[in-house]
Design a protein around this motif. Structure first.
Motif, short mmCIF file in Angstrom:
data_model
loop_
_atom_site.label_atom_id
_atom_site.label_comp_id
_atom_site.label_asym_id
_atom_site.label_seq_id
_atom_site.Cartn_x
_atom_site.Cartn_y
_atom_site.Cartn_z
N ARG A 213 28.70 -21.00 -39.59
CA ARG A 213 28.19 -19.63 -39.47
C ARG A 213 27.48 -19.27 -40.77
N PRO A 214 26.16 -19.52 -40.84
CA PRO A 214 25.41 -19.16 -42.05
C PRO A 214 25.35 -17.65 -42.22
N SER A 215 25.04 -17.21 -43.42
CA SER A 215 25.04 -15.78 -43.71
C SER A 215 24.00 -15.01 -42.93
N ALA A 216 22.95 -15.70 -42.47
CA ALA A 216 21.88 -15.03 -41.73
C ALA A 216 22.25 -14.79 -40.27
N LEU A 217 23.43 -15.22 -39.87
CA LEU A 217 23.84 -15.12 -38.47
C LEU A 217 24.87 -14.02 -38.29
N GLU A 218 24.67 -13.18 -37.30
CA GLU A 218 25.66 -12.17 -36.92
C GLU A 218 26.19 -12.54 -35.54
N VAL A 219 27.49 -12.69 -35.44
CA VAL A 219 28.12 -13.06 -34.18
C VAL A 219 28.63 -11.80 -33.50
N THR A 220 28.22 -11.58 -32.26
CA THR A 220 28.65 -10.40 -31.52
C THR A 220 29.99 -10.65 -30.84
N SER A 221 30.68 -9.59 -30.50
CA SER A 221 31.97 -9.72 -29.82
C SER A 221 31.75 -10.20 -28.39
N LEU A 222 32.82 -10.73 -27.80
CA LEU A 222 32.74 -11.20 -26.42
C LEU A 222 32.34 -10.06 -25.49
N TRP A 223 32.92 -8.88 -25.69
CA TRP A 223 32.60 -7.74 -24.82
C TRP A 223 31.14 -7.36 -24.95
N GLN A 224 30.62 -7.34 -26.17
CA GLN A 224 29.22 -7.01 -26.37
C GLN A 224 28.32 -8.08 -25.75
N SER A 225 28.70 -9.33 -25.87
CA SER A 225 27.90 -10.41 -25.29
C SER A 225 27.84 -10.31 -23.77
N VAL A 226 28.97 -9.97 -23.16
CA VAL A 226 29.00 -9.82 -21.70
C VAL A 226 28.12 -8.66 -21.28
N LYS A 227 28.17 -7.56 -22.03
CA LYS A 227 27.32 -6.41 -21.70
C LYS A 227 25.85 -6.76 -21.81
N GLU A 228 25.50 -7.52 -22.86
CA GLU A 228 24.09 -7.84 -23.07
C GLU A 228 23.58 -8.94 -22.14
N ALA A 229 24.49 -9.69 -21.52
CA ALA A 229 24.06 -10.80 -20.66
C ALA A 229 23.20 -10.32 -19.51
N GLY A 230 23.42 -9.08 -19.05
CA GLY A 230 22.61 -8.55 -17.96
C GLY A 230 21.15 -8.39 -18.33
N GLN A 231 20.83 -8.38 -19.63
CA GLN A 231 19.44 -8.23 -20.06
C GLN A 231 18.71 -9.57 -20.14
N ALA A 232 19.45 -10.68 -19.99
CA ALA A 232 18.85 -12.00 -20.15
C ALA A 232 17.89 -12.29 -19.00
N PRO A 233 16.71 -12.85 -19.31
CA PRO A 233 15.76 -13.19 -18.25
C PRO A 233 16.22 -14.36 -17.39
N GLU A 234 17.14 -15.18 -17.90
CA GLU A 234 17.70 -16.27 -17.11
C GLU A 234 19.21 -16.26 -17.29
N ARG A 235 19.91 -16.31 -16.14
CA ARG A 235 21.37 -16.25 -16.18
C ARG A 235 21.98 -17.42 -15.40
N SER A 236 21.34 -18.57 -15.50
CA SER A 236 21.84 -19.76 -14.83
C SER A 236 23.01 -20.34 -15.61
N ARG A 237 23.69 -21.28 -14.99
CA ARG A 237 24.79 -21.98 -15.68
C ARG A 237 24.26 -22.69 -16.92
N ARG A 238 23.06 -23.28 -16.79
CA ARG A 238 22.46 -24.00 -17.92
C ARG A 238 22.18 -23.06 -19.08
N ALA A 239 21.92 -21.79 -18.77
CA ALA A 239 21.68 -20.78 -19.81
C ALA A 239 22.95 -20.01 -20.16
#
Length: 396
Positions: A245-271
């Motif tokens: 985890r380099p200093s330039a990286l911010e890791v979001t919480s699982l809950w935030q990631s799940v909320k933001e997943a709906g904005q993804a242009p691709e939601r396949s298993r591969r993605a």
């Protein structure tokens, strides 16, 4: 953007070490010294942080081949190696140069079965976790397995070797065997030294999906495939693999990631169903630019912090030993190869153990420092002696 998957690339034993790309292993063979030295490369990693894993094949002067640090012997890999056998003779020797690198050890048994006439040479002090099992229980044939310390014949004629370790890490020791091939003036290493380039290697570009996955700044970005984005994805992959985890990286919480997943242009298993739990800061490239210059050998921060700093005197003695050999190139098992470098460059790569300072930015090392402390506090790794402590604070 997606390459074809043939049966020749299948690797059915992937559950033994479930790393990406799991049951599919593409192999790229490159000749690095005409009619003398070849490298076979595959990708391996976690969560699309995929970097090259490499075995080196050496033509022996008496005829036949030596294999250093085997990779997955898929049908594609075996076919490429068979082409060399047809010209130069059968695989005579298979070398496992590490006692702790599971990503190398796991392939030795299957590789030995694929080449039943080869002698298997292993580093001493082999171990397994959580139970210490005999090598033949791990799939390495007992009747053909020898320790490198007992090597003789053509191995002695063409090669020299030096053992680093064993270094006590708690669950088991770290150990690596450096092999010097006199005729080609090549130093073969496993994990102790690496070099990087700003451009992604050829094996990573056969299927660029992992590069493009990490090229995005945000979850809602559209997937695109351009040379610039492949380069960006590769440089971020390097930072992940070196620092976690380099200093330039911010890791979001699982809950935030799940909320933001709906904005993804691709939601396949591969993605990963749209999950992208990372936010990269605008100045993230500064972390990459602070790494050693392209093609310069160095010790990865993970190896520095969690392994070699435990035994600086033993490591420096090993460095002094291998630097007596007149090698002109280094072939490690990961990242760039070959590295055009000799003994002076290797001594410089390990200078952090002599001057007791840290060559990487302290901010990028924060997670590794915390991990090191936690491992010691929980008694998993032995406490650092005063002699093994490295001063904090970057030289940069």
């Amino acid at each position: 953007m997606i390459t074809s998957h043939t049966a020749d690339q299948n690797w059915p034993l992937w559950p033994l070490l479930p790393l990406y790309p799991y049951g599919r292993r593409q192999t790229l063979c490159r000749e690095i010294l005409p009619s003398q030295l070849w490298v076979f490369e595959q990708l391996q990693g976690v969560l699309y942080v995929a970097v090259p894993i490499r075995m080196t094949v050496v033509r022996l002067q008496r005829g036949g081949l030596l294999v250093y640090a085997p990779i997955a012997p898929t049908r594609e890999c075996r076919r490429q190696l068979q082409a060399l056998e047809n010209r130069y003779g059968a695989v005579q020797h298979i070398v496992l140069p590490t006692s702790s690198g599971l990503e190398h050890k796991v392939f030795v048994g299957p590789f030995a079965r694929a080449f039943p006439s080869a002698t298997i040479w292993v580093a001493p002090d082999q171990w397994s976790f959580p139970l210490r099992l005999p090598l033949h229980w791990l799939g390495i044939p007992r009747d053909r397995t020898r320790f490198l310390a007992d090597a003789q014949g053509e191995l002695v004629e063409e090669f020299e070797w030096a053992r680093l370790g064993p270094i006590d890490l708690g669950p088991g020791p770290f150990e690596e065997i450096a092999l010097f091939h006199r005729p080609s003036r090549s130093l073969l290493l496993t994990d102790t030294l690496i070099a990087i380039q700003p451009e992604p290697p050829a094996i990573a570009q056969i299927d660029p999906w992992p590069l493009l996955f990490h090229s995005r700044d945000r979850v809602d970005q559209t997937w695109k495939d351009t040379p610039a984005l492949r380069r960006q994805g590769w440089q971020r992959t390097v930072l992940f693999s070196l620092y976690f985890r380099p200093s330039a990286l911010e890791v979001t919480s699982l809950w935030q990631s799940v909320k933001e997943a709906g904005q993804a242009p691709e939601r396949s298993r591969r993605a990963y169903w749209g999950l992208y739990p990372f936010h990269w800061k605008a100045d993230w490239q500064q972390s990459f630019q602070k790494l050693p210059a392209a093609g310069t050998p160095f010790v990865a921060p993970i190896s520095q912090e969690l392994i070699l700093s435990q035994a600086p005197k033993a490591t420096l003695a090993w460095v002094d030993h291998i630097c007596q050999w007149p090698f002109e190139q280094i072939v490690p098992c990961h990242f760039e190869a070959p590295i055009a470098a000799g003994p002076d460059a290797v001594r410089q790569a390990f200078a952090f153990l002599r001057d007791r300072t840290q060559p990487f930015p302290e901010a990028d090392l924060e997670l590794l420092h915390n991990l090191d402390r936690q491992l010691q506090q929980r008694g998993i790794t032995p406490p650092r002696s005063q002699e093994s402590e490295i001063k904090t604070g970057s030289q940069r």
